[in-house]
Design an enzyme around this catalytic site. Structure first.
Site, PDB file in Angstrom:
ATOM      1  CB  ILE A   1       1.409   4.403  -1.714  1.00 25.64           C
ATOM      2  CG1 ILE A   1       2.033   3.446  -1.461  1.00 25.64           C
ATOM      3  CG2 ILE A   1       1.475   5.623  -0.850  1.00 25.64           C
ATOM      4  CD1 ILE A   1       3.467   4.376  -2.091  1.00 25.64           C
ATOM      5  CG  ASP A   2      -5.465   4.833   2.042  1.00 24.87           C
ATOM      6  OD1 ASP A   2      -6.180   4.611   0.205  1.00 24.87           O
ATOM      7  OD2 ASP A   2      -5.760   4.650   2.780  1.00 24.87           O
ATOM      8  CB  THR A   3      -2.583   7.841   4.860  1.00 20.61           C
ATOM      9  OG1 THR A   3      -2.367   6.642   5.522  1.00 20.61           O
ATOM     10  CG2 THR A   3      -4.209   7.557   4.628  1.00 20.61           C
ATOM     11  N   GLY A   4       0.519   6.769   2.660  1.00 20.49           N
ATOM     12  CA  GLY A   4       1.693   6.753   2.680  1.00 20.49           C
ATOM     13  C   GLY A   4       2.025   6.677   3.925  1.00 20.49           C
ATOM     14  CG  LEU A   5       1.279   6.277   8.823  1.00 24.41           C
ATOM     15  CD1 LEU A   5       1.526   8.198   9.187  1.00 24.41           C
ATOM     16  CD2 LEU A   5       0.166   6.940   9.556  1.00 24.41           C
TER      17      LEU A   5
ATOM     18  CG  ASP B   1      -5.790  -8.484   3.412  1.00 18.31           C
ATOM     19  OD1 ASP B   1      -5.388  -7.335   3.662  1.00 18.31           O
ATOM     20  OD2 ASP B   1      -6.318  -9.104   4.797  1.00 18.31           O
TER      21      ASP B   1
ATOM     22  CD  GLU C   1       3.752  -0.693   0.434  1.00 20.21           C
ATOM     23  OE1 GLU C   1       2.837  -2.059   0.139  1.00 20.21           O
ATOM     24  OE2 GLU C   1       4.008  -1.024   1.510  1.00 20.21           O
ATOM     25  CG  ASP C   2      -0.119  -4.064  -1.836  1.00 24.79           C
ATOM     26  OD1 ASP C   2       0.805  -2.791  -1.026  1.00 24.79           O
ATOM     27  OD2 ASP C   2      -0.614  -4.768  -0.849  1.00 24.79           O
TER      28      ASP C   2
END
Ligand code: 5GP
Length: 176
Positions: free
Chosen positions: A104-108, A161, A101-102
């Site tokens: 991971i924010d919330t992980g959803l 992006d 992955e580039d």
């Protein structure tokens, strides 16, 4: 130097040098951990294309590489928004998977991908992400390899992006 992507101003955040150094470290760890496993790397498009290319050039054991994507489409009911995992044409039963992955924010997004992959009975699944925002993360799954933990701010460049633009930037910038 500050740059403009579409209507927004961004400033340098993680330099090309720092990224390159870290990517080589991550690849070296993978080379050790997976030397006898012939892993299947699943790179999540679009954002991970640049990270994946650099990472894979320094991975020195036998492996397979493929690209996946979550495609949103409306279900039969207009309120249903289904996210289907596309791009897996091979049988992953019994394989050692590493998701690339580039960010991971919330992980959803990743939770969704993990659920769909686990149904296909791989031997193991591990997660590699270049960037991780611990403050935003809401899930419980473990992230096995992290390039950089970053603040909960919007970043672009090196594959990431802003509204379709900025993916070609050779370093990571943060919103001013
Ligand atoms: P999650 O499902 O973990 O909340 O979000 C993951 C996706 O949101 C990423 O794959 C990426 O497309 C997008 N995203 C989250 N944070 C950022 C960010 O700071 N910059 C960019 N460009 N995309 C982000």
């Amino acid at each position: 130097m500050t740059i403009k992507v579409k209507d927004l101003q961004f400033e340098p955040y993680i330099s090309q040098h720092l990224i390159n150094t870290r990517v080589i470290e991550l690849a070296n760890r993978l080379t050790i951990d997976y030397h006898d496993k012939n892993p299947l790397f699943l790179s999540v498009l679009n954002g991970s294309f640049m990270f994946t290319a650099d990472l894979m050039k320094s991975f020195l054991s036998p492996c397979e590489i493929s690209f996946i994507k979550l495609a949103s489409y409306s279900g039969l009911k207009s309120t249903e928004n289904v996210q289907e995992l596309i791009g897996i044409n091979e049988n992953i039963d019994g394989k050692h998977i590493v998701i690339i992955e580039d960010i991971i924010d919330t992980g959803l997004t990743l939770k969704n991908i993990l659920l769909q992959l686990k149904n296909q009975k791989p031997a193991s699944i591990k997660i590699m992400t270049l960037l991780f925002k611990p403050e935003a993360f809401k899930e419980t799954f473990e992230i096995d390899y992290v390039g950089f933990e970053i603040e909960n701010k919007f970043v672009v460049g090196y594959g990431l992006d802003y509204d379709g633009n900025g993916r070609n930037l050779d370093q990571i910038y943060v919103l001013k």
